[in-house]
Write a protein that holds these residues in place. Structure first.
Motif, PDB file in Angstrom:
ATOM      1  N   SER A 237      42.420  46.693  27.353  1.00  0.00           N
ATOM      2  CA  SER A 237      43.337  45.895  28.175  1.00  0.00           C
ATOM      3  C   SER A 237      43.852  46.682  29.372  1.00  0.00           C
ATOM      4  CB  SER A 237      44.518  45.469  27.304  1.00  0.00           C
ATOM      5  OG  SER A 237      45.077  46.618  26.662  1.00  0.00           O
TER       6      SER A 237
ATOM      7  N   PRO B 147      62.385  44.736  24.119  1.00  0.00           N
ATOM      8  CA  PRO B 147      61.716  45.319  25.293  1.00  0.00           C
ATOM      9  C   PRO B 147      60.329  44.690  25.470  1.00  0.00           C
ATOM     10  CG  PRO B 147      62.420  47.033  23.735  1.00  0.00           C
ATOM     11  CD  PRO B 147      62.506  45.724  23.033  1.00  0.00           C
TER      12      PRO B 147
ATOM     13  N   SER C 158      50.806  47.906  30.283  1.00  0.00           N
ATOM     14  CA  SER C 158      51.643  48.885  30.971  1.00  0.00           C
ATOM     15  C   SER C 158      51.630  50.213  30.223  1.00  0.00           C
ATOM     16  CB  SER C 158      53.080  48.367  31.079  1.00  0.00           C
ATOM     17  OG  SER C 158      53.729  48.408  29.825  1.00  0.00           O
TER      18      SER C 158
ATOM     19  N   THR D 168      50.772  42.285  26.560  1.00  0.00           N
ATOM     20  CA  THR D 168      49.402  42.199  26.036  1.00  0.00           C
ATOM     21  C   THR D 168      49.298  42.638  24.576  1.00  0.00           C
ATOM     22  OG1 THR D 168      48.736  44.447  26.632  1.00  0.00           O
ATOM     23  CG2 THR D 168      48.471  42.756  28.334  1.00  0.00           C
ATOM     24  N   GLY D 169      50.419  43.046  23.996  1.00  0.00           N
ATOM     25  CA  GLY D 169      50.416  43.548  22.619  1.00  0.00           C
ATOM     26  C   GLY D 169      49.789  42.542  21.664  1.00  0.00           C
TER      27      GLY D 169
END
Ligand SMILES: Cc1cc2nc3c(=O)[nH]c(=O)nc-3n(C[C@H](O)[C@H](O)[C@H](O)COP(=O)(O)OP(=O)(O)OC[C@H]3O[C@@H](n4cnc5c(N)ncnc54)[C@H](O)[C@@H]3O)c2cc1C
Lengths: 403, 495
Positions: B146, B80, B151, B85-86
């Motif tokens: 961020s 997924p 999201s 941005t993780g």
């Protein structure tokens, strides 16, 4: 014959559970047992009593964490915190007296295992939100740990959430770490009496939406007033009660501004009376009268989307009728005439997307009608798989949470 | 980075899979061209890259369920992905896996002011939620740096935090419901608009599960009224220790600031050069303390914070005069990352939590490690909750530097654990810290965690290779070793 096993440390706890699994003997898992009649009856000849696992292991006030044996009494924890002007912000309720247990008997592990929070839930979150880490022994007779000893942690799955509210069906907690916070300071309450249910709920929502940070929002119907500590007016109509906590000046300031904002007739309760009233609301004390306790009169706790409360109250009071009390998004409801009224209560709660728990009822009713809300098949399947992963032999409180 | 062995049979059947996926997600929603796949090869942890076998971008829960069911049937792995941005490599693709992007789930579904919540699709950005409700005076509290890009689905998957989570909690404390699709394609609706639904707290375990338990297709978040008053103080100290003492004193005097951020000298200099925030360049450590609430409460609290700061030998104390100045205080802190980007071609942002009282010693330890690995490090730090973010500067074109940076990072995290802390405060484990999990958890701990995974995804197809150094097969984990022989409680009834 009822056998009681009361381990004094984690290795005895492992031995105890190993004995259960080897024998295929299920146990009723209790902290001090004050809420053992919360949940479906467990058919077990053994009681695994965890209140021997006591002791404060670490408490660093300026780290905002406390670690203790899961069987440590809540009173011990709270009085230690009080010495340092701190508290458990989720305001753990004392529900034991609803079942006839003496007040103040609960253990910290029991409060977390049932995921109980008081009136401050609306502001500070539930027990789950303050549960940082643990050691426990699963139904596999294996000790394991999760979480940590710090306030912020995302290392691995959040198994604290899984164990909060698992009612001892996955693992027996041996040690817990909780978040602690500065004590709320002074307390004051704004009372807006003589309202209809819909008006009162509307006022509570307006207070919740305001910038004045209330920490308790309750709607008290007139029948309940005599059952609460003094200070509430015995008028016709409901009372919207709004609590503020903090430094004295700030509490007074917010009381005044809230009163001006909401308008209409109002009264205020000072610190001492406020504390007594909210303690009674948090503990659902009006439902702990001797006759109800004795008869295990059915008592529901409905967790509702807050704005739906008025319509739920309206429909339940229309049929089946009964006594109620609204505390935040939580509705306490004792149906009229000792009936459980499961069908109506569950249907009404589901209609608004809430969850209804039959907190108290005679064992036969709890066994036949269930205690916790129905879940979808998909969720039930996952829950069953989790349970068989943690307790494959089904020795820890089997059946307590469901079939 | 060691990843699960790619399944040759799955790769060989790629064309068939593409056709089957196109039947579910028509048009541009299935990506197979290498040129386009490149956009998905990494996330915020750019040191690791892999080209996904395919990318699929569904738009509805039904499509997600059908995609997962299809892949489940074919034994195809799923990764997924939210906004990518993780910082721990959670969305790192698999060569034989389908990356399932939630970017098209970009609508807010309902704003419910009466219940103080917003129901949203997972691809909506964190900041967009606040933007949608701020004109009515509300906001969504968790605010990762961020937030313009990440999201909300990714926030739930990582249990993200932000500078305001000391007072208002992280993601898990600020959501009340999710819709999740399991690897088998079951749609689960968990929680709702009420608190504490009964039954096992699956909402609580999905949050922070890093895409390993289910795909989040809807989230209900709590919103709060914006505080009446917000004020910040910028405080400089002659030593790290003085700053750390001040943080502890503030908290032990019963003040819980909305945010309490700390920076070391290197971070102060870099941020000031970049953002001209007015930071004192002679300070060894800098605190931003922000209080919010009613005016009277903030007045009272700020006076106490400043008194404490002076007692802790603060050399520079400045309260913001107006909103513009408060924003300027934050601009330096918030640009710490880009500021590092100007000083070094690459950097990695570490993320561990320690008991706050250990801060001076841990920073001494980090300084020593910086010398050992011969790499520069700047420290920014959510001081209120003990969450460290050392930024390690390196040059990725120099493979030796990359290796040293990784080793340095691992040493920092081991130090955090040794000091009583944890491997991650908010960025998650992903692939980055996966192999360090045993420094914190023993085999029994990890097996219990994986049993939760087995309940959701017994075949281990959802985001494998993340979070756990070693994946035990669920069948093996399910076995129970009953100990016969001498029983400790011979008086127990036997059936
Ligand atoms: C400059 C910068 C600053 C940052 N600051 C912060 C900060 O202050 N605090 C903080 O906590 N984090 C911070 N982060 C990290 C990151 O932004 C967060 O972890 C964020 O939540 C990731 O969201 P995303 O949408 O980008 O998710 P992704 O990176 O796409 O995915 C992250 C993980 O979540 C899973 N996932 C994503 N969406 C879903 C879904 N819908 N269902 C199931 N699983 C899903 C993925 O598989 C992956 O494991 C920062 C990152 C950057 C680059």
């Amino acid at each position: 014959m009822d056998v009681q096993v009361r381990p004094a440390d984690e290795s005895e706890l492992i031995d105890a559970i190993r004995g259960l699994t080897a024998a295929g003997t299920p146990a009723q898992v209790n902290g001090a047992g004050t809420k053992q009649r919360f949940g479906r009856p467990v058919n077990a000849g053994v009681t695994l009593q965890l209140d021997g696992l006591t002791g404060i292991q670490a408490y660093a006030p300026d780290e905002l964490t406390l670690t203790c044996g899961a069987g440590t009494s809540l009173e011990t924890v709270e009085s230690l915190l009080r010495e340092h002007d701190q508290e458990l912000a989720f305001e753990p309720p004392d529900l034991g007296p609803l079942y006839g247990a003496p007040p103040g008997g609960a253990t910290i592990g029991g409060v977390l295992g049932c995921n109980l929070a008081g009136s401050r839930r609306v502001r500070a979150g539930g027990a789950r939100d303050h549960f940082l880490g643990f050691r426990a022994v699963s139904g596999r007779a294996e000790a394991f740990k999760a979480g940590g000893h710090v306030v912020k942690n995302v290392t691995g799955y959040d198994l604290c959430k899984l164990l909060a509210g698992s009612f001892g069906t996955l693992a027996a907690l041996s040690e817990v770490t909780v978040k602690v916070l500065p004590r709320a300071g002074r307390t004051g309450t704004l009372l807006l009496p003589g309202r209809s249910v819909a008006d009162a709920v509307g006022l509570l929502i307006a207070a919740w939406q305001s910038r004045l940070e209330p920490s308790g929002l309750s709607c008290v119907p007139p029948e309940i007033v005599p059952l609460l500590p003094p200070g509430l007016p015995a008028d016709a109509g409901c009372i919207a009660a709004i609590r503020f906590e903090g430094p004295e000046g700030s509490v007074l300031d917010r009381l005044t501004r809230m009163r001006d904002q909401l308008g209409g007739a109002s009264l205020q309760l000072g610190d001492e009376q406020s504390r007594a009233v909210w303690k009674a609301l948090t503990d659902a004390a009006p439902f702990a009268d001797a006759a109800s306790v004795q008869a295990e009169r059915p008592l529901w706790r409905l967790s509702l989307p807050p704005a739906s409360a008025a319509s739920v109250i309206d429909r339940l009071v229309g049929r089946p009728g009964g006594a109620w009390l609204l505390d935040g998004g939580m509705l306490w409801f004792a149906p009229a005439g000792d009936a459980s009224a499961s069908t109506e209560v569950r249907a009404e709660t589901e209609r608004v997307g809430g969850a209804a728990t039959l907190l108290r009822a005679p064992p036969s009713v709890r066994a036949a009608e269930g205690v916790f809300p129905r879940q979808s098949d998909g969720i039930e399947r996952i829950a069953a798989a989790i349970r068989s992963g943690f307790d494959p032999a089904g020795v820890l409180n089997p059946g307590r949470m469901g079939a | 980075m060691r990843m699960p062995e790619p399944d040759a049979a799955v790769i060989a059947a790629r064309a068939e899979l593409v056709a089957a996926l196109r039947a579910i997600v028509p048009g541009e929603g299935v990506i197979e061209e290498e040129r386009e796949l490149l956009a998905y090869e990494t996330d915020g942890l750019t040191a690791y890259r892999e080209l996904p076998m395919l990318v699929v971008l569904p738009e509805t829960t039904e499509q997600v369920a059908a995609v997962l069911k299809l892949c489940h049937g074919r034994g195809v792995k799923i990764v997924p992905r939210g906004a990518g941005t993780g910082l721990s490599g959670g969305a790192l693709p698999l060569r034989d896996g389908v990356t399932l992007g939630l970017g098209r789930f970009n609508r807010i579904l309902e704003i419910d002011y009466d219940n103080l919540c917003v129901v949203t699709q997972p691809g909506v950005t964190n900041l967009a939620i606040t933007r949608a409700v701020e004109d009515q005076g509300f906001y969504y509290a968790p605010d990762p740096s961020s937030q313009i890009a990440c999201s909300i689905g990714g926030n739930v998957a990582e249990n993200s935090g932000g500078v305001h989570c000391l007072k208002y909690g992280v993601t898990t404390n600020n959501i009340t419901g999710v819709e999740v699709v399991t690897m088998a394609g079951d749609v689960l609706r968990i929680g709702g608009r009420h608190a504490d639904p009964a039954g096992y707290d699956l909402l609580g375990v999905i949050t922070g599960s890093e895409g390993l338990l289910g795909v989040i297709t809807e989230v209900t978040v709590k919103i709060r009224p914006k505080p009446e008053c917000t004020r910040a103080a910028l405080v400089g100290f002659p030593t790290i220790r003085a700053g750390a003492t001040c943080v502890s004193r503030v908290i032990s005097e019963g003040i819980i600031p909305a945010g309490m951020e700390m920076m070391d000298k290197f971070a102060i200099e870099a941020a000031e050069a970049f953002a001209h925030a007015g930071y004192p360049l002679d300070a060894e450590s800098l605190l931003i303390v922000e209080l919010d609430g009613t005016v009277s409460e903030v007045d009272d609290g700020m006076a106490r914070v400043i008194a404490i700061a002076r007692e802790c030998d603060a050399t520079h104390v400045r309260e913001n005069a107006d909103e513009a100045e408060r924003e300027r205080f934050w601009s330096g802190r918030k640009s710490a990352f880009p500021a590092m980007g100007r000083l070094s071609p690459d950097y990695i942002c570490m993320d561990g939590t320690i008991p706050r009282g250990r801060l001076p010693d841990v920073l001494d330890g980090i300084t020593a490690l910086s010398r050992k690995h011969d790499l520069r490090v700047a420290n920014v730090f959510h001081a209120g909750d003990g969450n460290l973010h050392p930024l390690i500067l390196y040059d990725a074109n120099d493979s030796d530097q990359l290796a040293r940076a990784e080793a340095f990072g691992a040493d920092i995290l081991k130090l955090c654990v040794a000091e009583g802390g944890v491997l991650s405060g908010e960025h998650g484990i992903g692939v980055e810290k996966r192999d360090l999990m045993p420094t914190m958890f023993d085999d029994t701990d990890l097996k219990h965690q994986q049993r939760l995974k087995c309940a959701f995804d017994p075949d281990g197809l959802l985001n494998p290779g993340k979070m756990f150094p070693e994946l035990h097969r669920c069948a093996e984990l399910g076995k129970m070793h009953v100990h016969h022989g001498k029983l400790p409680f011979p008086h127990l009834p036997r059936f």
